[in-house]
Motif scaffolding. Sequence first.
Motif, PDB file in Angstrom:
ATOM      1  N   TRP A 166      15.459  -6.245 -16.618  1.00  0.00           N
ATOM      2  CA  TRP A 166      16.175  -5.293 -15.757  1.00  0.00           C
ATOM      3  C   TRP A 166      14.452  -4.605 -15.977  1.00  0.00           C
ATOM      4  O   TRP A 166      14.138  -4.004 -14.926  1.00  0.00           O
ATOM      5  CB  TRP A 166      16.707  -3.782 -16.456  1.00  0.00           C
ATOM      6  N   ASP A 167      13.585  -4.741 -16.756  1.00  0.00           N
ATOM      7  CA  ASP A 167      12.678  -4.158 -17.112  1.00  0.00           C
ATOM      8  C   ASP A 167      11.395  -5.027 -15.509  1.00  0.00           C
ATOM      9  O   ASP A 167      10.798  -4.175 -14.670  1.00  0.00           O
ATOM     10  CB  ASP A 167      11.457  -4.859 -18.096  1.00  0.00           C
ATOM     11  N   LEU A 168      12.071  -6.082 -15.570  1.00  0.00           N
ATOM     12  CA  LEU A 168      10.974  -7.173 -14.604  1.00  0.00           C
ATOM     13  C   LEU A 168      11.409  -7.322 -13.380  1.00  0.00           C
ATOM     14  O   LEU A 168      11.153  -6.649 -12.289  1.00  0.00           O
ATOM     15  CB  LEU A 168      10.715  -8.674 -14.642  1.00  0.00           C
ATOM     16  N   ALA A 169      12.974  -6.841 -13.214  1.00  0.00           N
ATOM     17  CA  ALA A 169      13.435  -6.188 -11.921  1.00  0.00           C
ATOM     18  C   ALA A 169      13.361  -4.834 -11.314  1.00  0.00           C
ATOM     19  O   ALA A 169      12.820  -4.872  -9.878  1.00  0.00           O
ATOM     20  CB  ALA A 169      14.943  -6.254 -11.457  1.00  0.00           C
ATOM     21  N   LYS A 170      13.164  -3.954 -11.705  1.00  0.00           N
ATOM     22  CA  LYS A 170      12.324  -2.699 -11.720  1.00  0.00           C
ATOM     23  C   LYS A 170      10.312  -3.246 -11.096  1.00  0.00           C
ATOM     24  O   LYS A 170      10.132  -2.640  -9.818  1.00  0.00           O
ATOM     25  CB  LYS A 170      11.944  -1.722 -12.699  1.00  0.00           C
ATOM     26  N   LYS A 171       9.964  -3.739 -11.895  1.00  0.00           N
ATOM     27  CA  LYS A 171       8.676  -3.825 -11.547  1.00  0.00           C
ATOM     28  C   LYS A 171       8.739  -4.175 -10.361  1.00  0.00           C
ATOM     29  O   LYS A 171       7.349  -4.080  -8.902  1.00  0.00           O
ATOM     30  CB  LYS A 171       7.337  -4.558 -12.639  1.00  0.00           C
ATOM     31  N   LEU A 172       9.675  -5.692  -9.946  1.00  0.00           N
ATOM     32  CA  LEU A 172       9.079  -6.670  -8.594  1.00  0.00           C
ATOM     33  C   LEU A 172       9.991  -5.562  -6.941  1.00  0.00           C
ATOM     34  O   LEU A 172       9.131  -6.062  -6.264  1.00  0.00           O
ATOM     35  CB  LEU A 172       9.601  -7.983  -8.744  1.00  0.00           C
ATOM     36  N   GLY A 173      10.213  -4.689  -7.854  1.00  0.00           N
ATOM     37  CA  GLY A 173      11.051  -3.868  -6.707  1.00  0.00           C
ATOM     38  C   GLY A 173      10.170  -3.401  -6.072  1.00  0.00           C
ATOM     39  O   GLY A 173       9.590  -2.504  -5.151  1.00  0.00           O
ATOM     40  N   GLN A 174       8.703  -3.013  -6.893  1.00  0.00           N
ATOM     41  CA  GLN A 174       7.699  -2.357  -6.005  1.00  0.00           C
ATOM     42  C   GLN A 174       7.147  -3.233  -4.937  1.00  0.00           C
ATOM     43  O   GLN A 174       6.415  -2.256  -3.987  1.00  0.00           O
ATOM     44  CB  GLN A 174       6.137  -2.862  -6.935  1.00  0.00           C
ATOM     45  N   LYS A 175       6.875  -4.420  -4.889  1.00  0.00           N
ATOM     46  CA  LYS A 175       6.532  -5.072  -3.572  1.00  0.00           C
ATOM     47  C   LYS A 175       7.851  -5.598  -2.799  1.00  0.00           C
ATOM     48  O   LYS A 175       8.239  -5.622  -1.960  1.00  0.00           O
ATOM     49  CB  LYS A 175       6.062  -6.097  -4.453  1.00  0.00           C
ATOM     50  N   TYR A 176       8.967  -5.839  -3.654  1.00  0.00           N
ATOM     51  CA  TYR A 176       9.688  -6.735  -2.703  1.00  0.00           C
ATOM     52  C   TYR A 176      11.774  -5.716  -3.066  1.00  0.00           C
ATOM     53  O   TYR A 176      11.713  -4.940  -3.659  1.00  0.00           O
ATOM     54  CB  TYR A 176      11.015  -8.293  -3.787  1.00  0.00           C
TER      55      TYR A 176
END
Length: 350
Positions: free
Chosen positions: A300-310
């Motif tokens: 979930w943390d990675l999903a949120k972080k990658l949401g900055q670009k993707y």
Amino acid sequence: MPKKTNYFFHSVSRKIVPHTDEELNRLAKNKLSQIRKSEAFEGIPKSFKENWDRVGLYHPTAVIEKAEALVLDPDDGAYALGNKINHLTGKQWTRFIKSWFVFDAIQSDIKEEKAITQKAGLNSEDHPATYSPTMMAEFIGFFTKEGETVFDPFNGIGSTMVGCDRTGRKGVGIELNEKYYEITKLRTKQKVIHGSSENLTELLHKNKIKKIDFSISSPPYWDILQRSTGDFEKKRSKKSLDIQYSDKEIDMGNINDYEEFLDRLANIYFQIFDFLKPDGYLVVIIKNVKKGGKNYPLAWDLAKKLGQKYTLKDEKIWCQDQVGLAPFGYPYAYTTNIVHHYCLIFRKEK
Ligand SMILES: C[S@@+](CC[C@H](N)C(=O)[O-])C[C@H]1O[C@@H](n2cnc3c(N)ncnc32)[C@H](O)[C@@H]1O
């Protein structure tokens, strides 16, 4: 000899069936020869092109002017000429878009990789966390068309590359560990680069890779291998198999600080963004993990972080049903055997 049917539609039972009207079949034949001569023909699946004399036209309610789909085998469903993502029929597409699936290692895959590597004095079992090319091929088949380029920044022993071989895609992988890189080269002729994905931009430029159509990968699940349970370690040590990917500091599996791991991992996926085609997909297979009695929602943390670009489009949950279970927590506290992974599905959108 029975006349060839050129036209198909959906019957009440929602089965694709031949239309018997002669005039409709004549019109369909004309439309099919126009398609054969048009640019659209190039983009259709190879199996359709190779068996063109058996292909029919399809519309669900038999409106010929609107018919823009093809049928090869009615039981396999119809392929829409406007399909932008893959070479699947509607029926095959529907099968893939269920939000979860159960998949356990396939013996034929294991046998195949063992046989190839043993001949060269290497052992594919040395890698502690490999995936099945069969599973990779399913994802590749959904997110790309034949001939497109698939990239895996955490190549391992090359399951994604073998998945590309099986589906007629071009594969590009990066792997840090030299032994896993060598094993991959025994399994496939796809482009595999030995190095660290933290230098992904430089490595892809150096190897003249300009565009990626799809990326799928499974990174190290943080430093989880450093905390593997006694059983895993004992069994693998007995057989002299690797317990960790490497002892290198640049190995993502050796970063102990959670925030640092997340930042450096996200940075690798951000570099991919610049190579990915517009509207292209990125799939990351990852788990939530436990450390020191605490749950870290890594996926979930990675999903949120990658949401900055993707754009995070979806998740597909992969369940394993044949993993041995342990009585974790018994008899004091609730704690699970984590036997599911998140396949996080991102898209490069404007
Ligand atoms: C979960 S495994 C991937 C397994 C792969 N999907 C397979 O089926 O073989 C993660 C891989 O990432 C590699 N790795 C770790 N740090 C890396 C880095 N900085 N650059 C490239 N690869 C790295 C490890 O050596 C390991 O092979």
